[in-house]
Design a protein around this motif. Sequence first.
Motif, PDB file in Angstrom:
ATOM      1  N   ASP A   1     -14.535 -15.299  -4.477  1.00 15.28           N
ATOM      2  CA  ASP A   1     -15.141 -13.992  -4.118  1.00 15.28           C
ATOM      3  C   ASP A   1     -15.011 -13.679  -2.779  1.00 15.28           C
ATOM      4  N   GLY A   2     -15.102 -14.425  -1.830  1.00 14.13           N
ATOM      5  CA  GLY A   2     -14.866 -14.245  -0.298  1.00 14.13           C
ATOM      6  C   GLY A   2     -13.802 -13.498  -0.134  1.00 14.13           C
ATOM      7  N   THR A   3     -12.574 -13.955  -0.700  1.00 17.23           N
ATOM      8  CA  THR A   3     -11.370 -13.494  -0.326  1.00 17.23           C
ATOM      9  C   THR A   3     -11.262 -11.809  -1.001  1.00 17.23           C
ATOM     10  N   LYS A   4     -11.855 -12.151  -2.055  1.00 13.80           N
ATOM     11  CA  LYS A   4     -11.755 -10.541  -2.720  1.00 13.80           C
ATOM     12  C   LYS A   4     -12.556  -9.467  -1.928  1.00 13.80           C
ATOM     13  N   ALA A   5     -13.774  -9.845  -1.371  1.00 11.87           N
ATOM     14  CA  ALA A   5     -14.608  -8.881  -0.478  1.00 11.87           C
ATOM     15  C   ALA A   5     -13.792  -8.659   0.895  1.00 11.87           C
ATOM     16  N   ARG A   6     -13.094  -9.648   1.309  1.00 10.39           N
ATOM     17  CA  ARG A   6     -12.050  -9.184   2.548  1.00 10.39           C
ATOM     18  C   ARG A   6     -11.225  -8.258   2.163  1.00 10.39           C
ATOM     19  N   TYR A   7     -10.599  -8.205   0.981  1.00  9.24           N
ATOM     20  CA  TYR A   7      -9.475  -7.466   0.380  1.00  9.24           C
ATOM     21  C   TYR A   7     -10.007  -6.025   0.206  1.00  9.24           C
ATOM     22  N   VAL A   8     -11.259  -6.061  -0.126  1.00  2.00           N
ATOM     23  CA  VAL A   8     -11.838  -4.584  -0.356  1.00  2.00           C
ATOM     24  C   VAL A   8     -12.069  -4.201   0.986  1.00  2.00           C
ATOM     25  N   GLU A   9     -12.305  -4.883   2.183  1.00  2.00           N
ATOM     26  CA  GLU A   9     -12.552  -4.429   3.588  1.00  2.00           C
ATOM     27  C   GLU A   9     -10.988  -4.072   4.098  1.00  2.00           C
ATOM     28  N   ALA A  10     -10.112  -4.716   3.538  1.00  2.00           N
ATOM     29  CA  ALA A  10      -8.831  -4.556   4.144  1.00  2.00           C
ATOM     30  C   ALA A  10      -8.342  -3.071   3.646  1.00  2.00           C
ATOM     31  N   LEU A  11      -8.261  -2.952   2.341  1.00  2.00           N
ATOM     32  CA  LEU A  11      -8.159  -1.838   1.512  1.00  2.00           C
ATOM     33  C   LEU A  11      -8.667  -0.624   2.155  1.00  2.00           C
ATOM     34  N   CYS A  12     -10.196  -0.693   2.470  1.00  3.58           N
ATOM     35  CA  CYS A  12     -10.815   0.381   2.955  1.00  3.58           C
ATOM     36  C   CYS A  12     -10.142   0.629   4.348  1.00  3.58           C
ATOM     37  N   ARG A  13      -9.810  -0.177   5.190  1.00  2.03           N
ATOM     38  CA  ARG A  13      -9.174   0.013   6.263  1.00  2.03           C
ATOM     39  C   ARG A  13      -7.877   0.730   6.348  1.00  2.03           C
ATOM     40  N   GLU A  14      -7.174   0.602   5.182  1.00  2.97           N
ATOM     41  CA  GLU A  14      -5.712   1.214   4.890  1.00  2.97           C
ATOM     42  C   GLU A  14      -5.953   2.448   4.515  1.00  2.97           C
ATOM     43  N   ILE A  15      -7.008   2.715   3.542  1.00 10.19           N
ATOM     44  CA  ILE A  15      -7.288   4.109   3.092  1.00 10.19           C
ATOM     45  C   ILE A  15      -7.874   4.858   4.236  1.00 10.19           C
ATOM     46  N   ALA A  16      -8.720   4.499   5.117  1.00  9.04           N
ATOM     47  CA  ALA A  16      -9.181   5.143   6.276  1.00  9.04           C
ATOM     48  C   ALA A  16      -7.774   5.720   7.127  1.00  9.04           C
ATOM     49  N   ALA A  17      -6.950   4.844   7.134  1.00 10.77           N
ATOM     50  CA  ALA A  17      -5.767   5.097   8.372  1.00 10.77           C
ATOM     51  C   ALA A  17      -4.791   6.102   7.541  1.00 10.77           C
ATOM     52  N   ALA A  18      -4.883   6.205   6.183  1.00  5.29           N
ATOM     53  CA  ALA A  18      -3.877   6.985   5.559  1.00  5.29           C
ATOM     54  C   ALA A  18      -4.333   8.371   5.053  1.00  5.29           C
ATOM     55  N   GLY A  19      -5.751   8.638   5.018  1.00  7.46           N
ATOM     56  CA  GLY A  19      -6.397   9.926   4.210  1.00  7.46           C
ATOM     57  C   GLY A  19      -5.952  11.148   4.935  1.00  7.46           C
ATOM     58  N   GLU A  20      -5.876  11.116   6.309  1.00  2.60           N
ATOM     59  CA  GLU A  20      -6.243  12.327   6.987  1.00  2.60           C
ATOM     60  C   GLU A  20      -5.205  13.497   6.275  1.00  2.60           C
ATOM     61  N   GLY A  21      -5.981  14.593   6.061  1.00  2.00           N
ATOM     62  CA  GLY A  21      -5.383  15.898   5.601  1.00  2.00           C
ATOM     63  C   GLY A  21      -4.761  16.166   4.261  1.00  2.00           C
ATOM     64  N   SER A  22      -5.072  15.088   3.322  1.00  2.00           N
ATOM     65  CA  SER A  22      -4.365  15.231   2.083  1.00  2.00           C
ATOM     66  C   SER A  22      -5.383  15.694   1.111  1.00  2.00           C
ATOM     67  N   ALA A  23      -5.155  16.410   0.059  1.00  2.00           N
ATOM     68  CA  ALA A  23      -5.989  17.035  -1.065  1.00  2.00           C
ATOM     69  C   ALA A  23      -5.535  16.185  -2.211  1.00  2.00           C
ATOM     70  N   LEU A  24      -6.370  15.364  -2.886  1.00  2.00           N
ATOM     71  CA  LEU A  24      -5.891  14.640  -3.996  1.00  2.00           C
ATOM     72  C   LEU A  24      -6.538  15.234  -4.991  1.00  2.00           C
ATOM     73  N   GLN A  25      -5.529  15.125  -6.254  1.00  2.00           N
ATOM     74  CA  GLN A  25      -5.765  15.823  -7.607  1.00  2.00           C
ATOM     75  C   GLN A  25      -5.797  14.530  -8.275  1.00  2.00           C
ATOM     76  N   THR A  26      -5.450  13.373  -8.222  1.00  2.00           N
ATOM     77  CA  THR A  26      -5.575  12.046  -9.124  1.00  2.00           C
ATOM     78  C   THR A  26      -5.673  11.014  -8.088  1.00  2.00           C
ATOM     79  N   ILE A  27      -6.465   9.974  -8.642  1.00  2.00           N
ATOM     80  CA  ILE A  27      -6.618   8.732  -7.809  1.00  2.00           C
ATOM     81  C   ILE A  27      -6.486   7.619  -9.227  1.00  2.00           C
ATOM     82  N   PHE A  28      -5.696   6.503  -8.876  1.00  2.00           N
ATOM     83  CA  PHE A  28      -5.444   5.667  -9.746  1.00  2.00           C
ATOM     84  C   PHE A  28      -5.656   4.175  -9.314  1.00  2.00           C
ATOM     85  N   PHE A  29      -6.587   3.282  -9.928  1.00  2.00           N
ATOM     86  CA  PHE A  29      -6.927   2.199  -9.609  1.00  2.00           C
ATOM     87  C   PHE A  29      -6.093   1.152 -10.570  1.00  2.00           C
TER      88      PHE A  29
END
Length: 378
Positions: A32-60
Amino acid sequence: MSRSASALYLHIPFCSRKCGYCDFNAYSGYKDGTKARYVEALCREIAAAGEGSALQTIFFGGGTPTNLEAPALVQILSTVKSHFTVASDAEISLEANPSDADLPYLETLRAAGFNRISFGVQTFNDSLLKLIDREHSGEAARQAIVHARAAGFENLSLDLMFGLPRQTVSDFERTLETALTLDIPHLSIYGLIVEEGTPFFARRERGKLPLPEESAEAAMFSRALEKTQAAGLARYEISNYARPGFACRHNRVYWRNEPYFGLGAGATGYLDGVRRVNIRRPSAYIDAALAGRELALETETLSAEETMGETMMLGLRLVEGVSLNDFAARFGVRAEQHWAPTIAELVAQGLLEHTPTHLRLTEPKGLFLASEAMAKFI
Ligand code: SF4
């Protein structure tokens, strides 16, 4: 660089155990601890990628996104919403394991904005499920569907498989009939592919994988079309069938070779003509993301010729095929002239149809032998 795309793929690489046929970037045994760190890591990547794009679809996708607790998935989605513009009618999908999907879990996801769910059912036959290492039962899959509807998910999809070890045509028909009786509006129906490096590959090498004959597999492929059509679902892609209005909008972006973000361990993205694949192993991805290091494992800039070839290859997966005018508008080249000898050869073999407006694979021959036909364009 614009880095603009209307689709976002997020990879969750965890599964409760690895299926014998799986060659996806998926891992079992993470704590679980690694999964929690993965979520944090993924959120960092999302924050760095997001600027300026309008999304019509999101797929997990995964892996199994529902191997994470519901609040973790909600946190990821809310990070996306903070850093991207998300259309009010965006399709927000997740892949789910039937055993993970109890009612409170699904209600939490629905309330957070997820509006499409795709269950990895594969078959409703319990002995076949055991043979392919799946942990859920046919009954658990039925229950998951009931819970999803009760939670407010109308846009439901099931993944089903044919060509499984010991699967007969009538086994497959029963699974299809069950899915259709449950009135599921979207089905993805894939043939088993035994990939090198998987336990199934080793078993086949040892002669211990009793796969159906090719003729039985072809019969299953035909039954999928007949039964779905009779139930009002149209095949819109080689492996995908939907009621009107339920085709997967996210996957259409891939098949039209349009740009998309791909974030998470091992995810592939395609932006500004560059394909980029992230570090695959979750632990290495987490370390790099949390330290602010580069996450791309490889990048490839596609030439115009490669992009045209991939646009044909992917577009032919769609039953409607490739629009000749759209292709010419995008590349300044007429596909029917650029590949004239290839097209003539495939038409003569009965694999391809050249209509006044489109190039498309024939049904059923071209769609059944699609990889053979599509390979001619790359
Ligand atoms: S659940 Fe899917 S991703 Fe996970 S191991 Fe099985 S096939 Fe692979």
